[in-house]
Design an enzyme around this catalytic site. Structure first.
Site, PDB file in Angstrom:
ATOM      1  CG  ASN A 100      -2.902  -7.605  -4.014  1.00 41.39           C
ATOM      2  OD1 ASN A 100      -1.833  -7.056  -3.794  1.00 41.39           O
ATOM      3  ND2 ASN A 100      -3.933  -6.975  -4.544  1.00 41.39           N
ATOM      4  NE  ARG A 435       5.927  -1.200   2.988  1.00 40.42           N
ATOM      5  CZ  ARG A 435       6.050  -2.464   3.357  1.00 40.42           C
ATOM      6  NH1 ARG A 435       7.129  -3.147   2.999  1.00 40.42           N
ATOM      7  NH2 ARG A 435       5.130  -3.051   4.089  1.00 40.42           N
ATOM      8  NE  ARG A 465       3.789  -8.936   7.388  1.00 35.78           N
ATOM      9  CZ  ARG A 465       2.642  -8.683   8.020  1.00 35.78           C
ATOM     10  NH1 ARG A 465       1.636  -8.161   7.381  1.00 35.78           N
ATOM     11  NH2 ARG A 465       2.533  -8.961   9.311  1.00 35.78           N
ATOM     12  CG  HIS A 495       3.038   2.839   9.248  1.00 37.01           C
ATOM     13  ND1 HIS A 495       1.833   3.416   8.931  1.00 37.01           N
ATOM     14  CD2 HIS A 495       3.405   2.123   8.156  1.00 37.01           C
ATOM     15  CE1 HIS A 495       1.478   3.069   7.705  1.00 37.01           C
ATOM     16  NE2 HIS A 495       2.412   2.286   7.213  1.00 37.01           N
ATOM     17  NE  ARG A 624      -5.691  -0.353  -1.138  1.00 35.77           N
ATOM     18  CZ  ARG A 624      -4.607  -0.159  -0.397  1.00 35.77           C
ATOM     19  NH1 ARG A 624      -4.070   1.025  -0.314  1.00 35.77           N
ATOM     20  NH2 ARG A 624      -4.072  -1.145   0.290  1.00 35.77           N
ATOM     21  CG  HIS A 652      -1.053   4.364   0.445  1.00 37.93           C
ATOM     22  ND1 HIS A 652      -0.099   5.101   1.104  1.00 37.93           N
ATOM     23  CD2 HIS A 652      -0.935   3.108   0.930  1.00 37.93           C
ATOM     24  CE1 HIS A 652       0.573   4.329   1.940  1.00 37.93           C
ATOM     25  NE2 HIS A 652       0.093   3.114   1.855  1.00 37.93           N
TER      26      HIS A 652
END
Length: 752
Positions: A100, A435, A465, A495, A624, A652
């Protein structure tokens, strides 16, 4: 060269008006100034009223975005330090913390540094000047990296040793073990090493981002001249080499030796005739964010591929060195790399704790979280054991709310697309891909559908990304097999998580839909907590048809009934719903807003929540990661609670709940409350209509926010962990409770 903004490019991406930097085609609708309420009707809010309400809001009402992110990673580090967390999972959290932080430096710190250098940096919404923000980031990042090293050396490593797992140095090995590893070095490591000297004929070599390197000092015995060389620790070889006894693996007595130790022990073979004096480990982090001028790119794929090659050469933003490095060697690295003193991080070995993933992967069940296997959603399970699951029949019976990883992705979303690909009655499939995994069954299903003659459209976001290369590969592969690949709208990342299947049935065409909060990635679906809805509701089908038409063609007048879509109507739509709760509270009725998201940063949304709190609306935020809102401030946010949950799964999902005077309005979808989601991405939220699902989502929020649930509480600008009650007993683990809940539902379905 300026592209013609009235035409589409070869890549299928539409351009923006160069004068305004706004998309020529509105990706939501042409009347964004009038947001709709949950029932689809337009509602009106006086902008004068909003501006008057904001006039007396304090200037320091926002927390700093970057510092809040570092506080999130601090919570990850607290899990690594928690003795109640299984040992190998603590190793995993240390690796996650390191990974991270790498991305934070590569993107956020690099971006700030670039803006400061170009004079484009401005004061942040939190009130910090750019230099102040950079200084505070550096101070907190230094503290966290030192703490992570301390957690490993003082807590995790001794526990590993007591459990029969050790990371040893070269001098800890027996003579036989050193002899064996010397043979391994000669056959497997030495051939791929390239020592690079530094002298007048050899300039300082380029150091690639995130690579481990040995800085070596040498002396020529004939001339007594001192020399410097750099050796890159190969990325493709395992960082931690497992030591075996007579070729056998003993899982209960495992030892690893770092690859750099093996290399360092044999430096004389790399520099014959030289005297090796010292060697030190170092690591560089570079700016690896991408900048693609889409308006000027004739072909976005080619532009992005070119930019990916440049990424490796971004300027350094961090230098990590081992703590006993020679001062002269350090100054050489600082000078040649062009880093500043505050960008140097001095740490004990081992650098780069991402390597602990190797340790965390060991098969020691007693040192991991209890085994968990996702189950098929009860509504998708065959009614008879001998039957095959029919996803379409199940969706026709009722909408199905999926909650991953508690409900299986492979037997729900993946099965939905695989059955669609194989079903001769399916005429078309439209899919967004942000993704996905390397061996994606989703991509395989789309290819199979195209080969079967179905109309298949894939909206591939090739700028996701750090997944750009993968997504370019999938895009080319899909195109090769006849899938219509679309790259969305210039200036906006796609997205949204959407699937649309058009099927010919006896009573005509029927549209089956999936709207989710997570990526179409079977691997991350086992680790990420996400929600999704499978439905054949005609309104949702119409909405998705319109949205896909906007992404692939020209449809500027589309309107939506059950969707809120960014960048035009999502922020305004949510603010209208918040203002509705505010109006209820001012009328003496209970008002409630509940938001579950990864991050809450957007100032307009936060100010709407402040206004709601001032009116007496109860606001629950389950966040989160980043939260720029200050809760519990007298006269500003007294009725706002902010909690954060971290655990074995990555929280998520995004959920938006509005009390609506006892008839809750609930949305799920892909958008966080961040500028990039609301302004620079195509995002979608879908309104949940089934009362069963509304109840389930309300219960999810209630459990996450409960004082009896283990979580972190945000108090003004500090996150405080609450995981034990006053008697010292552990509070409810949110994710474990959900595992038990879904297991009981499955058992109940089997007994029925």
């Amino acid at each position: 060269m300026q592209a013609d903004h009235a035409t589409s490019t070869q890549s299928g991406r539409r351009t923006a008006d160069p004068a305004t930097d706004e998309p020529v085609v509105d990706p939501t609708e042409t009347a964004p100034a009038r947001p709709r309420s949950a029932d689809g009707r337009f509602v009106r809010v006086s902008q004068d009223v909003v501006e008057d309400a904001d006039a007396d809001l304090p200037e320091d009402r926002f927390l700093d975005r970057e510092l809040s992110w570092l506080q999130f990673n601090e919570r990850v580090l607290q899990l690594a330090a928690d003795p109640d967390v299984p040992l190998l999972e603590r190793c995993r959290f240390l690796a996650i913390f390191a990974s991270n932080l790498d991305e934070f430096f590569m993107v956020r710190v690099a971006g700030l540094k670039r803006r400061i250098a170009t004079g484009l940096a401005v004061r942040s919404p939190s009130g910090l000047e750019p230099d102040e923000q950079q200084e505070q980031i550096s101070r907190l990042a230094h503290e966290l990296m030192v703490r992570s090293a301390r957690v490993f050396h003082e807590q995790v490593e001794p526990e590993l040793h007591r459990s029969g797992i050790s990371i040893v140095r070269w001098h800890d090995l027996s003579e036989d073990e050193q002899t064996h590893l010397s043979a391994v070095y000669r056959s497997e490591i030495f051939p791929v090493l390239t020592p690079l000297a530094v002298d007048p004929a050899h300039p300082f070599p380029y150091i690639s981002g995130l690579s481990l390197n040995l800085a070596v000092t040498l002396v020529n015995p004939r001339t007594q001249a001192e020399h410097f060389a750099r050796i890159k620790v190969p990325d493709l070889l395992p960082r931690l080499h497992q030591i075996t006894t007579k070729g056998e693996v003993d899982l209960y007595h495992v030892r690893f030796v770092p690859l750099e130790d093996i290399i360092a022990a044999h430096l004389d073979l790399l520099f014959p005739g030289m005297d090796v004096q010292q060697h030190y480990l170092f690591r560089v982090t570079r700016n690896e964010d991408l900048e693609v001028e889409e308006d000027d790119a004739e072909n976005l794929l080619k532009a992005l591929e070119k930019e990916l090659t440049r990424r490796r050469f971004g300027p350094p933003v961090r230098l990590e060195v081992e703590q006993d490095i020679d001062e002269h060697v350090l100054q050489l690295l600082v000078r040649e790399l062009g880093v500043q003193d505050h960008e140097v991080y001095t740490l004990p070995n081992p650098l780069d704790l991402r390597s602990l993933n190797t340790v965390a992967d060991l098969s020691r069940s007693s040192l991991h979280f209890p085994a968990f296997q996702a189950r098929t959603h009860p509504d998708l399970a065959p009614r008879e054991r001998s039957e095959a699951s029919d996803v379409f029949a199940a969706i026709r019976r009722k909408d199905i709310l999926l909650h991953h990883p508690y409900t299986s992705f492979s037997t729900s979303v993946q099965a939905f697309l695989e059955q669609a690909a194989a079903d001769p009655r399916v005429l078309a499939i439209k899919q967004t891909l942000y993704r996905t995994s390397g061996d994606s069954p989703i991509v395989d299903a789309l290819i199979a559908a195209a080969e079967a003659g179905k109309q298949v459209v894939a909206v591939v976001e090739i700028k996701a990304r750090f997944d750009e290369s993968n997504n370019i590969a999938w895009a080319r592969r899909l195109e090769h097999y006849g899938v219509h690949v679309v790259y969305g709208i210039v200036g906006l990342k796609t997205h949204a998580k959407l699937s649309l299947v058009v099927r010919q049935e006896q009573d005509g065409l029927r549209r089956y839909c999936h709207v989710g909060t997570g990526n179409y990635n079977p691997k991350t679906a086992r680790l990420y907590e996400d929600l999704g809805i499978l439905t054949c509701d005609p309104q949702v089908g119409e909405d998705l048809t319109r949205l896909f038409n906007q992404l692939s063609g020209w449809a500027p007048r589309s309107k939506f009934k059950r969707l809120l879509v960014a960048p035009r109507s999502l922020r305004t739509g949510l603010i209208e719903l918040i203002e509705r709760e505010t109006a209820l509270a001012r009328a003496g009725k209970p008002g409630y807003v509940g938001i579950k998201a990864n991050s809450i940063v957007d100032e307009s949304v936060i100010d709407a929540l402040y206004r709601a709190s001032r009116a007496g609306v109860h606001v629950d935020l389950l966040v989160r990661g980043i939260c720029a809102l200050r809760p519990g401030v007298p006269g500003l946010s007294e009725t706002i609670r902010v909690r954060s949950i971290l655990g074995r799964f990555l929280e998520h999902s995004r959920v938006f709940i509005f009390g609506n005077d006892g008839d809750p309005t609930v949305y799920i979808g892909s958008a966080d409350m961040m500028h990039r989601n609301l302004d620079r991405r195509v995002e979608s939220l879908v309104r949940i209509s089934d009362p069963r699902h509304v109840k389930e989502l309300l219960e999810l929020m209630d459990q996450g926010m409960a004082d009896t649930t283990s979580s972190w509480h945000l108090a003004d600008d500090r996150w405080i962990r609450h995981h034990r009650d006053e008697q010292g007993q552990a509070l409810l683990d949110h994710q474990s409770a959900l595992i038990d809940k879904h297991l009981k539902q499955r058992r109940k379905r089997n007994r029925a």
